[in-house]
Design a protein around this motif. Structure first.
Motif, short mmCIF file in Angstrom:
data_model
loop_
_atom_site.label_atom_id
_atom_site.label_comp_id
_atom_site.label_asym_id
_atom_site.label_seq_id
_atom_site.Cartn_x
_atom_site.Cartn_y
_atom_site.Cartn_z
N THR A 240 0.85 -1.19 0.00
CA THR A 240 0.00 0.00 0.00
C THR A 240 0.89 1.25 0.00
OG1 THR A 240 -1.69 -1.16 1.26
CG2 THR A 240 -1.81 1.27 1.21
N LEU A 241 0.75 2.03 -1.04
CA LEU A 241 1.58 3.25 -1.13
C LEU A 241 1.21 4.24 -0.03
CD1 LEU A 241 1.60 3.96 -4.98
CD2 LEU A 241 3.55 3.26 -3.55
N HIS A 243 0.69 8.00 1.56
CA HIS A 243 0.19 9.24 0.95
C HIS A 243 0.37 10.40 1.95
CE1 HIS A 243 -3.26 7.69 3.27
NE2 HIS A 243 -3.59 8.97 3.41
N THR A 245 -0.95 13.79 3.61
CA THR A 245 -2.21 14.48 3.93
C THR A 245 -1.90 15.85 4.52
OG1 THR A 245 -3.23 12.33 4.45
CG2 THR A 245 -4.39 14.35 5.19
#
Length: 559
Positions: A240-241, A243, A245
């Motif tokens: 899962t990459l 990210h 925020t």
């Protein structure tokens, strides 16, 4: 000797045209000697001749004409009716029982009131406003630094924030790089496992194909394929990459986090300024009369090639300057040099003056400076930019007045300094026109006892007098006939205890004496040779610097 062609030219009686003027008829506006007063009185007995001393001319009161009786003058004043009345009005029923005052008393009371108001304006109110203006100017000068410091603080805080944000960005990017490496390594390992399976499958296919080419039954029975192993596909690797925020914010929220700027508050305090309190006014100096024939008291030879300036240190000592870079202090009684000071720049001093505390001040035209000598050491007091200093004088308040011209010689102005702080600039009249001439001309300056600022302007061929506020009062352009019948050429200038203004006239080789309102009074000759600098001592003796014969002359001209 013909009085009109004599070297000592004074005002003469209008009747006999011979004797020196001593009296004046305010009614007929005629100048008189004492011997001719009687003759004038009987010449027209229909008039009420008001004879006064010459210096008090125009002192007779002029009563207003009555509005109701045109042929009568109002010499009384009705206090109840608040109007001027003549003798006929006073005798009428209109003013019966009223408080009638003599007009002279009303005039004198109002005059005294106005004089007090002028004194209050000159000594307290005007200096107070000058101080207020100076205070405001000083605060204006501080604005650049204060607001600059404020901007610097904001910039520094912003730079601190930028540094912290740069650190945070660098840290997050390093974490991204680390996660990318781990992700890449995991996929690479998984790829290597898949490639190994592909190799194994290729080997299995190759081995099975070779077996099919043989007819050996035992080999077929012994051969076991690994197809079951290969049909079980490997697990798929998922990562899962990560990210980013970002925190959402409104601009005002960022302002609250960064810091806020308070609003500008401009308040006034009606009790913030205090009226300047002047010292107790001293008694008026005794009235002194001009001598008919001024007297030379003493003459001092100097060593200059040309003698230009003189400035009294005391009644016994006087500073001089001339055509070299030295200023010498002379003993008046002995005629000898007591002290010698060399200018700091090595240039010739343009003008000299002595302060209330007894310090010598000189202007250096080419060095653009005003310097003070304390304990025989020279201190630079003022350095000019784009202007050159000419005449200088020390005022009764302790300020310095400096007259200067611009580098391009197109402007001339007077500047008042308190120490090295500029307090006032005088350059234009009420119509915006220059008060002083421009060009390469000599100009000297002094302050009168009534606080007028007097400039001898050789370029304008005039003495220009302004009041303490810089408003033009008058210009004196000479008196005819002059001793040499040449155009007026003002040089050095000084004043005395009687508020007389004295200016040297080198072309006519004399000194002009005028009163504080610009009226000519007298010439001083005494055999002067190109008079230049002037000064007076506390006894109103006049000192004249003569560049024609390098002598300093002490002259008595007042009784």
């Amino acid at each position: 000797m013909d009085p009109h062609t004599s070297a000592q030219n004074v005002m003469r009686c209008d009747l006999c045209e011979t004797a020196v003027v001593q009296m004046h008829c305010d009614t007929c506006l005629v100048n008189l000697c004492k011997a001719c007063v009687g003759v004038h009185m009987v010449s027209d007995e229909s008039k009420k001749h008001e004879i006064v001393r010459f210096q008090f001319r125009k002192s007779t009161l002029i009563y207003p004409v009555c509005k109701f009786h045109q042929k009568e003058r109002c010499e009384m004043y009705c206090n109840q009716c608040d109007i001027q009345v003549c003798s006929t009005c006073n005798a009428s029923r209109n003013h019966s029982g009223h408080n009638i005052l003599q007009m002279t008393n009303v005039y004198n009371a109002r005059k005294e009131e106005i004089e007090k108001e002028i004194e209050e304006l000159e000594q307290n109110i005007f200096p107070t406003y000058q101080n207020i203006a100076s205070d405001v100017q000083n605060r204006m000068s501080q604005l650049e630094k204060e607001y600059g410091d404020l901007s610097t603080a904001i910039t520094k805080h912003g730079e601190d924030w930028h540094r912290e944000i740069d650190k945070l960005v660098k840290k997050l990017k390093a974490e991204v790089d680390e996660m990318k490496t781990k992700h890449y390594d995991a996929l690479k390992t998984h790829k290597d496992e898949i490639n190994q399976k592909i190799t194994d499958i290729s080997d299995e296919i190759q081995a099975s194909s070779k077996l099919l080419e043989l007819n050996d039954i035992s080999l077929f029975l012994e051969f076991n394929t690994n197809i079951q192993e290969f049909t079980n596909l490997p697990a798929k690797v998922y990562k899962t990459l990560p990210h980013f925020t970002p925190i959402q914010y409104q601009p005002e929220q960022l302002m609250e986090l960064f810091g806020t700027l308070s609003s500008l508050s401009l308040n006034s305090d009606e009790h913030g300024y205090k009226m300047k309190k002047s010292p107790e006014a001293g008694s008026s100096p005794p009235v002194k009369q001009l001598l008919d024939e001024p007297e030379t008291v003493t003459t001092i030879d100097t060593g200059y090639v040309y003698l230009y300036n003189v400035a009294c240190l005391s009644d016994e000592e006087i500073w001089t300057s001339g055509d070299d870079n030295t200023m010498e202090l002379y003993s008046i009684n002995q005629g000898s040099v007591l002290k010698s000071i060399t200018t700091k720049s090595g240039e010739i001093p343009y003008d000299i003056t002595v302060t209330k505390s007894g310090d010598l001040v000189y202007t250096d035209y080419y060095d653009r400076t005003v310097n003070i000598v304390k304990n025989e050491k020279i201190e630079e007091l003022i350095r000019l930019q784009n202007w050159n200093s000419r005449g200088v004088c020390s005022t009764s308040s302790g300020d310095l007045l400096v007259i200067m011209d611009s580098d391009d010689k197109k402007q001339t102005k007077v500047v008042r300094y308190s120490g090295s702080t500029e307090k006032q600039t005088i350059q234009f009249d009420d119509k915006g026109k220059p008060l002083y001439s421009s060009g390469v001309y000599d100009r000297y300056i002094t302050e009168n006892r009534n606080l007028d600022i007097c400039v001898s302007d050789s370029g304008a061929k005039a003495v220009v007098v302004v009041n303490q506020a810089g408003k033009l009062r008058f210009r004196y352009t000479g008196h005819t006939p002059a001793p040499e019948n040449k155009p007026f050429n003002p040089r050095g200038i000084t004043t005395d205890s009687q508020s007389h203004i004295l200016t040297a006239d080198d072309k006519n080789e004399c000194v002009h004496i005028i009163d504080q309102d610009g009226q000519f009074l007298h010439y001083i000759d005494c055999g002067l040779k190109n008079p230049e600098g002037l000064c007076t001592d506390t006894n109103d003796n006049l000192f004249v610097a003569q560049y024609g014969n390098i002598q300093m002359m002490k002259i008595k001209y007042l009784q």
